[in-house]
Motif scaffolding. Structure first.
Motif, PDB file in Angstrom:
ATOM      1  N   UNK A  21       0.837  -1.195   0.000  1.00  0.00           N
ATOM      2  CA  UNK A  21       0.000   0.000   0.000  1.00  0.00           C
ATOM      3  C   UNK A  21       0.873   1.248   0.000  1.00  0.00           C
ATOM      4  N   UNK A  22       0.756   2.065  -1.028  1.00  0.00           N
ATOM      5  CA  UNK A  22       1.555   3.284  -1.163  1.00  0.00           C
ATOM      6  C   UNK A  22       0.641   4.415  -1.605  1.00  0.00           C
ATOM      7  N   UNK A  23       0.010   5.064  -0.643  1.00  0.00           N
ATOM      8  CA  UNK A  23      -0.926   6.154  -0.913  1.00  0.00           C
ATOM      9  C   UNK A  23      -0.125   7.442  -0.983  1.00  0.00           C
ATOM     10  N   UNK A  24       0.131   7.917  -2.186  1.00  0.00           N
ATOM     11  CA  UNK A  24       1.096   8.994  -2.392  1.00  0.00           C
ATOM     12  C   UNK A  24       0.545  10.360  -2.015  1.00  0.00           C
ATOM     13  N   UNK A  25       1.426  11.358  -1.974  1.00  0.00           N
ATOM     14  CA  UNK A  25       1.042  12.722  -1.612  1.00  0.00           C
ATOM     15  C   UNK A  25       1.423  13.681  -2.725  1.00  0.00           C
ATOM     16  N   UNK A  26       0.485  14.563  -3.060  1.00  0.00           N
ATOM     17  CA  UNK A  26       0.744  15.682  -3.971  1.00  0.00           C
ATOM     18  C   UNK A  26       0.580  16.961  -3.153  1.00  0.00           C
ATOM     19  N   UNK A  27       1.634  17.738  -3.031  1.00  0.00           N
ATOM     20  CA  UNK A  27       1.624  18.933  -2.194  1.00  0.00           C
ATOM     21  C   UNK A  27       1.567  20.172  -3.080  1.00  0.00           C
ATOM     22  N   UNK A  28       0.445  20.884  -3.051  1.00  0.00           N
ATOM     23  CA  UNK A  28       0.310  22.101  -3.863  1.00  0.00           C
ATOM     24  C   UNK A  28       0.307  23.354  -2.988  1.00  0.00           C
ATOM     25  N   UNK A  29       0.654  23.205  -1.722  1.00  0.00           N
ATOM     26  CA  UNK A  29       0.683  24.353  -0.820  1.00  0.00           C
ATOM     27  C   UNK A  29       1.756  25.347  -1.265  1.00  0.00           C
ATOM     28  N   UNK A  30       1.425  26.620  -1.117  1.00  0.00           N
ATOM     29  CA  UNK A  30       2.385  27.654  -1.473  1.00  0.00           C
ATOM     30  C   UNK A  30       2.490  27.904  -2.960  1.00  0.00           C
ATOM     31  N   UNK A  31       1.676  27.210  -3.745  1.00  0.00           N
ATOM     32  CA  UNK A  31       1.707  27.398  -5.198  1.00  0.00           C
ATOM     33  C   UNK A  31       0.429  28.098  -5.652  1.00  0.00           C
ATOM     34  N   UNK A  32       0.572  29.127  -6.431  1.00  0.00           N
ATOM     35  CA  UNK A  32      -0.590  29.815  -6.989  1.00  0.00           C
ATOM     36  C   UNK A  32      -0.919  29.175  -8.333  1.00  0.00           C
ATOM     37  N   UNK A  33      -1.603  28.077  -8.265  1.00  0.00           N
ATOM     38  CA  UNK A  33      -1.878  27.314  -9.474  1.00  0.00           C
ATOM     39  C   UNK A  33      -3.176  27.773 -10.126  1.00  0.00           C
ATOM     40  N   UNK A  34      -3.161  27.873 -11.435  1.00  0.00           N
ATOM     41  CA  UNK A  34      -4.370  28.158 -12.189  1.00  0.00           C
ATOM     42  C   UNK A  34      -5.240  26.909 -12.220  1.00  0.00           C
ATOM     43  N   UNK A  35      -6.430  27.032 -12.819  1.00  0.00           N
ATOM     44  CA  UNK A  35      -7.295  25.869 -12.978  1.00  0.00           C
ATOM     45  C   UNK A  35      -6.568  24.780 -13.757  1.00  0.00           C
ATOM     46  N   UNK A  36      -5.882  25.171 -14.821  1.00  0.00           N
ATOM     47  CA  UNK A  36      -5.139  24.193 -15.612  1.00  0.00           C
ATOM     48  C   UNK A  36      -4.021  23.557 -14.786  1.00  0.00           C
ATOM     49  N   UNK A  37      -3.379  24.363 -13.950  1.00  0.00           N
ATOM     50  CA  UNK A  37      -2.307  23.836 -13.110  1.00  0.00           C
ATOM     51  C   UNK A  37      -2.818  22.835 -12.085  1.00  0.00           C
TER      52      UNK A  37
END
Length: 473
Positions: A21-37
């Motif tokens: 079991x490897x439930x991965x992490x995507x960290x978008x904190x601190x990023x000003x991402x657009x909808x596409x991002x």
């Protein structure tokens, strides 16, 4: 032990999870991402799988179109291990399945049907008449399509609930010709699972076929003429060997079914690309980790390609949910399947800066099922724009919607909830506009029509109006 809202599974009561079991992490904190991002950042299935599926599905559609029942027989043998003379399910098999149904399951199906009917009956839109002036009336009337093909998946599980979700809104819309297809099962003499047949019989559906996957979608879209292969079984049983094409195809399925629906869209209407299931949960620090984990697992057990995504601004919650996933995944019946789904690129935790970014991430993901487990869950749910269905608070899990909420569980997947809707009564209806103007009402706007037709360099349009008022007309 089954986790419930009152007694979530804890690490003290269950064995350790497998190391896979490897439930991965995507960290978008601190990023000003657009909808596409954000769309690029959230977990998704790998695109190569879709391309591979499309090539295979095109071959299947071509085979069914050119060789009819002969192709269906070969595909049933190759994919299902069933040698069938004719895919039509005899009426006696439908009745026998209902007669042999477990009484508790029948009662549950009847309750699910009752709730779904009440919700579906309330969805039918009213016809509209608008008088724009004296003698100038424009109307809109809703008319059901004539014939539909409903697909109920098989594979790793049995889905009588999908029979209900497909059939009930079609009946509420007033569709008169309903055909249903579900994969043949080697263990049941080449027929669909008896519980599926029983549910169809309970709803009065008589035209049922043992056809699975993309080939079922192709057979519905293009029809199968009589005399295309071995039709002896049809002759012997009095069944018409052909399958009439339908106007609309609906129903969930795997990536091959969803791809087939996309490829026949335009030949027939489809509900949405209801492919492999997915769940997203927007949760904050107030959420209960055991419940979050239980709900992620509930959808992961559908398929190794199922997507389970947690969106949260709390590192502590993410860590606690990961621990609970390990414990609960080890204990559940389909542990290997669950662990594979949770470990895939389509699953994981998305760490966001705050609730605002969490809502934006939910809209970017456009989940089939979206659960809200935050403070003021109802208020947060009201701000979501993109989801197939939204489940609010601790006591509205996706499992409720799968079976007995009254809502429909055939929902758009793979981000298509940003522009399409779940299965509902309007899927089976067409809006027809009716224009009824008197002579004086047409004359009142004739000058405008002449002006606009001239502006578009289409003078014959205007002449078709002025001809009605010429001398001797």
């Amino acid at each position: 032990m089954t986790p419930t809202a009152d007694s979530p599974v804890s690490s003290a009561s269950l064995p350790t999870a497998p190391a896979t079991l490897d439930f991965r992490t995507v960290d978008v904190r601190g990023q000003r991402l657009s909808l596409a991002g954000l769309r690029a950042a959230v977990p998704r299935a790998q695109h190569g799988t879709v391309a591979d599926a499309e090539e295979k599905v095109l071959d299947i559609i071509s085979a069914v179109r050119t060789r009819g029942f002969e192709a269906l027989r070969e595909l049933a043998l190759n994919f299902d291990g069933v040698d069938q003379a004719h895919p039509r399910v005899p009426a006696g098999a439908l009745k026998a399945a209902l007669d042999g149904l477990d009484p508790a399951v029948r009662t549950a199906l009847e309750e699910s049907i009752s709730r779904a009917r009440r919700f579906a009956d309330a969805q039918r839109p009213a016809d509209t008449d608008v008088e724009l002036g004296k003698g100038a009336v424009v109307s809109q009337k809703w008319v059901p399509v004539a014939r539909v093909g409903l697909y109920v998946p098989g594979g790793l599980a049995v889905y009588p609930s999908s029979v209900i979700m497909n059939v009930v809104p079609a009946l509420a819309a007033g569709v008169e010709s309903i055909a249903l297809a579900s994969p043949p099962q080697k263990d049941f003499d080449g027929l669909p699972h008896p519980t599926i047949l029983a549910a169809a019989c309970l709803l009065g559906i008589e035209e049922v076929y043992a056809i699975g996957g993309a080939q079922a979608i192709a057979a519905f879209a293009y029809g199968i003429p009589a005399g295309t292969g071995n039709t002896d079984a049809g002759v012997e049983t009095g069944i018409d060997a052909g399958i009439d094409p339908v106007d609309v195809v609906t129903g969930p399925g795997n990536i091959f079914v969803a791809t087939a629906k996309r490829l026949v869209k335009g030949v027939v209407g489809i509900d949405s690309e209801a492919g492999t299931t997915e769940i997203a949960i927007l949760a904050d620090a107030t959420a209960r980790p055991g419940l979050v984990a239980a709900d992620l697992i509930s959808q992961a057990e559908h398929d190794p390609q199922a997507a389970s995504v947690l969106i949260t601004d709390s590192e502590e919650l993410a860590a606690a949910v990961r621990r609970e996933l390990g414990v609960q995944a080890a204990a559940t019946k389909h542990s290997a399947r669950v662990c594979q789904a949770l470990s895939g690129p389509q699953s994981g935790v998305v760490l966001v800066e705050d609730l605002e970014q969490g809502i934006a991430a939910c809209d970017a993901y456009a989940a089939e099922h979206l659960e809200i487990m935050t403070a003021d869950a109802a208020g947060v749910a009201a701000r979501i724009r993109n989801a197939g269905a939204i489940f609010v608070g601790d006591y509205s899990p996706v499992s409720l919607g799968d079976y007995c909420a009254g809502s429909n569980h055939v929902l758009p997947t793979s981000g298509t909830a940003a522009f399409s809707s779940g299965l509902n009564v309007t899927t089976f209806l067409r809006a027809i506009q009716v224009i009824n103007y008197s002579r004086s009402a047409l004359e009142e706007v004739s000058g405008h029509i002449v002006s606009l037709s001239g502006a578009e360099d289409l003078p014959a349009h205007g002449e078709a109006v002025t001809a009605r008022f010429a001398a001797g007309a």
